[in-house]
Design an enzyme around this catalytic site. Structure first.
Site, PDB file in Angstrom:
ATOM      1  N   HIS A 255       0.907  -1.281  -0.082  1.00 42.97           N
ATOM      2  CA  HIS A 255       0.100  -0.074   0.148  1.00 42.97           C
ATOM      3  C   HIS A 255       0.903   1.467  -0.098  1.00 42.97           C
ATOM      4  CE1 HIS A 255      -3.431   2.603   1.246  1.00 42.97           C
ATOM      5  NE2 HIS A 255      -3.819   1.848   0.670  1.00 42.97           N
ATOM      6  N   ASP A 309      -7.931  -5.304   0.272  1.00 48.93           N
ATOM      7  CA  ASP A 309      -8.504  -6.088  -0.892  1.00 48.93           C
ATOM      8  C   ASP A 309      -8.092  -7.441  -0.603  1.00 48.93           C
ATOM      9  OD1 ASP A 309      -9.767  -3.996  -2.011  1.00 48.93           O
ATOM     10  OD2 ASP A 309      -8.136  -3.712  -3.412  1.00 48.93           O
TER      11      ASP A 309
HETATM   12  N1  ACO Z   1       4.196  -7.709  -4.081  1.00 51.52           N
HETATM   13  C1  ACO Z   1       5.586  -7.715  -4.029  1.00 51.52           C
HETATM   14  N2  ACO Z   1       6.468  -6.773  -4.026  1.00 51.52           N
HETATM   15  C2  ACO Z   1       5.709  -5.685  -3.944  1.00 51.52           C
HETATM   16  C3  ACO Z   1       4.458  -5.547  -3.857  1.00 51.52           C
HETATM   17  C4  ACO Z   1       3.463  -6.712  -3.884  1.00 51.52           C
HETATM   18  N3  ACO Z   1       2.439  -6.696  -3.588  1.00 51.52           N
HETATM   19  N4  ACO Z   1       4.197  -4.123  -3.610  1.00 51.52           N
HETATM   20  C5  ACO Z   1       5.209  -3.487  -3.606  1.00 51.52           C
HETATM   21  N5  ACO Z   1       6.191  -4.361  -3.736  1.00 51.52           N
HETATM   22  C6  ACO Z   1       7.725  -3.904  -3.788  1.00 51.52           C
HETATM   23  C7  ACO Z   1       8.090  -3.587  -5.330  1.00 51.52           C
HETATM   24  O1  ACO Z   1       8.421  -4.322  -6.107  1.00 51.52           O
HETATM   25  C8  ACO Z   1       8.967  -2.412  -4.976  1.00 51.52           C
HETATM   26  O2  ACO Z   1      10.308  -3.010  -4.973  1.00 51.52           O
HETATM   27  P1  ACO Z   1      11.541  -2.703  -5.307  1.00 51.52           P
HETATM   28  O3  ACO Z   1      11.882  -1.553  -4.392  1.00 51.52           O
HETATM   29  O4  ACO Z   1      12.631  -3.739  -4.828  1.00 51.52           O
HETATM   30  O5  ACO Z   1      11.720  -2.345  -6.609  1.00 51.52           O
HETATM   31  C9  ACO Z   1       8.929  -1.981  -3.569  1.00 51.52           C
HETATM   32  O6  ACO Z   1       7.897  -2.720  -3.054  1.00 51.52           O
HETATM   33  C10 ACO Z   1       7.852  -0.615  -3.613  1.00 51.52           C
HETATM   34  O7  ACO Z   1       7.064  -0.750  -4.588  1.00 51.52           O
HETATM   35  P2  ACO Z   1       5.990   0.364  -5.159  1.00 51.52           P
HETATM   36  O8  ACO Z   1       5.456   0.042  -6.508  1.00 51.52           O
HETATM   37  O9  ACO Z   1       6.891   1.443  -5.504  1.00 51.52           O
HETATM   38  O10 ACO Z   1       5.399   1.051  -4.033  1.00 51.52           O
HETATM   39  P3  ACO Z   1       4.025   1.777  -4.378  1.00 51.52           P
HETATM   40  O11 ACO Z   1       3.694   2.508  -3.118  1.00 51.52           O
HETATM   41  O12 ACO Z   1       3.880   2.338  -5.694  1.00 51.52           O
HETATM   42  O13 ACO Z   1       2.797   0.365  -4.054  1.00 51.52           O
HETATM   43  C11 ACO Z   1       0.784  -0.670  -4.707  1.00 51.52           C
HETATM   44  C12 ACO Z   1       1.586   0.318  -3.973  1.00 51.52           C
HETATM   45  C13 ACO Z   1       0.639  -0.067  -6.088  1.00 51.52           C
HETATM   46  C14 ACO Z   1      -0.664  -0.757  -4.100  1.00 51.52           C
HETATM   47  C15 ACO Z   1       1.765  -2.137  -4.625  1.00 51.52           C
HETATM   48  O14 ACO Z   1       2.083  -2.382  -3.418  1.00 51.52           O
HETATM   49  C16 ACO Z   1       1.088  -3.245  -5.436  1.00 51.52           C
HETATM   50  O15 ACO Z   1       1.149  -3.123  -6.693  1.00 51.52           O
HETATM   51  N6  ACO Z   1       0.410  -3.988  -4.515  1.00 51.52           N
HETATM   52  C17 ACO Z   1      -0.355  -5.052  -5.392  1.00 51.52           C
HETATM   53  C18 ACO Z   1      -1.715  -4.594  -6.084  1.00 51.52           C
HETATM   54  C19 ACO Z   1      -2.701  -4.270  -4.779  1.00 51.52           C
HETATM   55  O16 ACO Z   1      -2.908  -5.327  -3.837  1.00 51.52           O
HETATM   56  N7  ACO Z   1      -3.268  -3.063  -4.942  1.00 51.52           N
HETATM   57  C20 ACO Z   1      -4.419  -2.680  -3.931  1.00 51.52           C
HETATM   58  C21 ACO Z   1      -3.859  -1.328  -3.124  1.00 51.52           C
HETATM   59  S1  ACO Z   1      -5.058  -0.886  -1.980  1.00 51.52           S
HETATM   60  C22 ACO Z   1      -6.147  -0.439  -2.585  1.00 51.52           C
HETATM   61  O17 ACO Z   1      -6.089   0.151  -3.639  1.00 51.52           O
HETATM   62  C23 ACO Z   1      -7.496  -0.508  -1.883  1.00 51.52           C
END
Ligand code: ACO
Length: 374
Positions: A255, A309
């Site tokens: 998140h 979620d």
């Molecule tokens: N699984 C594995 N690795 C992850 C995940 C995940 N779900 N989420 C983040 N990471 C990792 C990324 O790969 C990244 O790694 P790195 O630094 O080694 O490259 C690091 O964590 C940071 O990730 P970002 O994408 O920069 O973080 P951001 O704040 O943009 O992510 C997001 C938020 C988009 C929700 C992300 O966690 C994700 O894609 N999650 C899966 C989708 C999801 O569950 N979305 C629902 C969000 S809640 C909602 O909308 C109600």
């Protein structure tokens, strides 16, 4: 010049609506903890709180409910529009279309009247989402019964009946999803409202942003993961192949704001076990618990924990909804959050949202006529 990609850590408005402490895993609406609200209120009570700033007394709540119920009946043209849409269309697309069709060209923002629109739009929202379900299921369209409060009227219009446990779970899900400060969908609504576009168009803009799997679509994606794993004995192998070696994201995890457990996820996890589960649902829940353990062990150190979620799809399915409704059910509740934010923004700040981009393209070039181009 520094660009904040994804507007990360950019504050775009002041709000008295929702407080999130992402490190402590705290979520409050107008100062009230989400757990207290889920345990002690229903959806309409929270709608009143968000719209008017205070919890209603009994009379205020009764009047608010009445004003919502007066609008359960959808205009005929919206009913016809929904029933004309291809049944295989995406439910969020149906939602966008139905809300867009309620927008009238001559709408003007009016500080005195905008909050008064909220019960009307909530009533229409109930008619729209329940009829999207009916249309997908091949049932004839019908207006919700104003004898019943919101969650019950919704379930009855979808399924023809509703028991106490399901009504209570539906109410909880509606309260949980009401608002979450300014995620992508709410920001989209705010961008539209900052141009003084009408409320229905703002909901359409927000719905488009909600659709994707990085936002509202995550519940569907998280649930499909569980189906893909299929059996609790496959969890470790699936996790290694897909997430660790395959470098795929674990859906329902991570998140932008929470660096610990999302408090909403904990409520959904508990709710999943309070509803009756079929053998298949029990199995999916077990898979989810095991996968959560592995996910937290692997990613918890980086502040990546299950989000709202992760278990919500299981709860929606136990209430009786198929996967294609999950994101729409999120939107069904979040309509109130969008309305609350856009009214707050237009009333208090009314400033056009118009960011800038740093230009990185070519310098000035001589124009080449088409016949002279290679
Ligand atoms: N699984 C594995 N690795 C992850 C995940 C995940 N779900 N989420 C983040 N990471 C990792 C990324 O790969 C990244 O790694 P790195 O630094 O080694 O490259 C690091 O964590 C940071 O990730 P970002 O994408 O920069 O973080 P951001 O704040 O943009 O992510 C997001 C938020 C988009 C929700 C992300 O966690 C994700 O894609 N999650 C899966 C989708 C999801 O569950 N979305 C629902 C969000 S809640 C909602 O909308 C109600």
């Amino acid at each position: 010049m520094a660009v904040s990609l994804g507007l990360e850590d950019v504050f775009i408005k002041y709000t008295g609506l929702t407080f999130i402490d992402g490190n402590a895993g705290v979520l409050r609406y107008r100062g009230y903890d989400i757990n207290d609200l889920v345990q002690n209120t229903g959806f309409e009570e929270v709608c009143y709180l968000m719209t008017n700033g205070e919890l209603p007394n009994s009379q205020q709540l009764a009047e608010f409910k009445k004003s919502v119920k007066e609008h359960y009946k959808l205009p005929d043209h919206v009913m016809e529009l929904i029933s004309d849409l291809p049944r295989e269309a995406d439910t969020l697309t149906m939602m966008e279309t139905a809300f867009a069709s309620l927008s009238s060209g001559d709408y003007q923002w009016n500080k005195e009247n905008d909050r008064k629109q909220v019960p009307k739009i909530l009533g229409e929202n109930l008619g729209i989402i329940s009829n999207i379900y009916r249309h997908k299921m091949g049932m004839g369209l019908q207006n919700p019964d104003p004898k019943y409060d919101y969650a019950e009227a919704f379930l009855r219009n979808c399924f023809g009946n509703a028991d106490e446990k399901k009504i209570s779970a539906m109410n909880a899900a509606l309260v949980i999803y009401v608002d979450h400060e300014v995620p992508a969908s709410t920001t989209a609504a705010l961008v539209a409202s900052s141009t003084l576009s009408d409320m229905y168009s703002c909901i359409t803009a927000a719905t488009a942003a909600l659709k994707g799997p990085l936002h509202g679509g995550a519940a569907e994606a998280a649930y499909k993961q569980l189906l893909d794993i299929g059996n609790v004995d496959n969890v470790e192998n699936w996790f290694k192949t897909n997430i660790l070696d395959g470098k795929r994201r674990l859906m329902g995890f991570g998140h932008r704001v929470y660096r610990t457990y999302d408090p909403r996820m904990k409520i959904f996890k508990k709710l999943a076990t309070t509803l009756e589960q079929t053998d298949e649902q029990k199995k999916l829940f077990e898979i989810a618990v095991k996968l959560e353990e592995l996910g937290v062990k692997e990613f918890g150190g980086k502040g990546i924990y299950p989000n709202t979620d992760y278990y919500s799809g299981i709860v929606f399915n136990e209430i009786g909804f198929p996967i294609y409704m999950f994101t729409t059910l999120f939107g069904f509740s979040r309509v109130l959050g969008w309305l609350s934010h856009i009214t707050e923004y237009v009333e208090e700040e009314e400033r056009l949202i118009r960011p800038r981009a740093v230009y990185t393209g070519p310098d000035k070039r001589d124009f080449v006529k088409i016949q002279d181009r290679k």
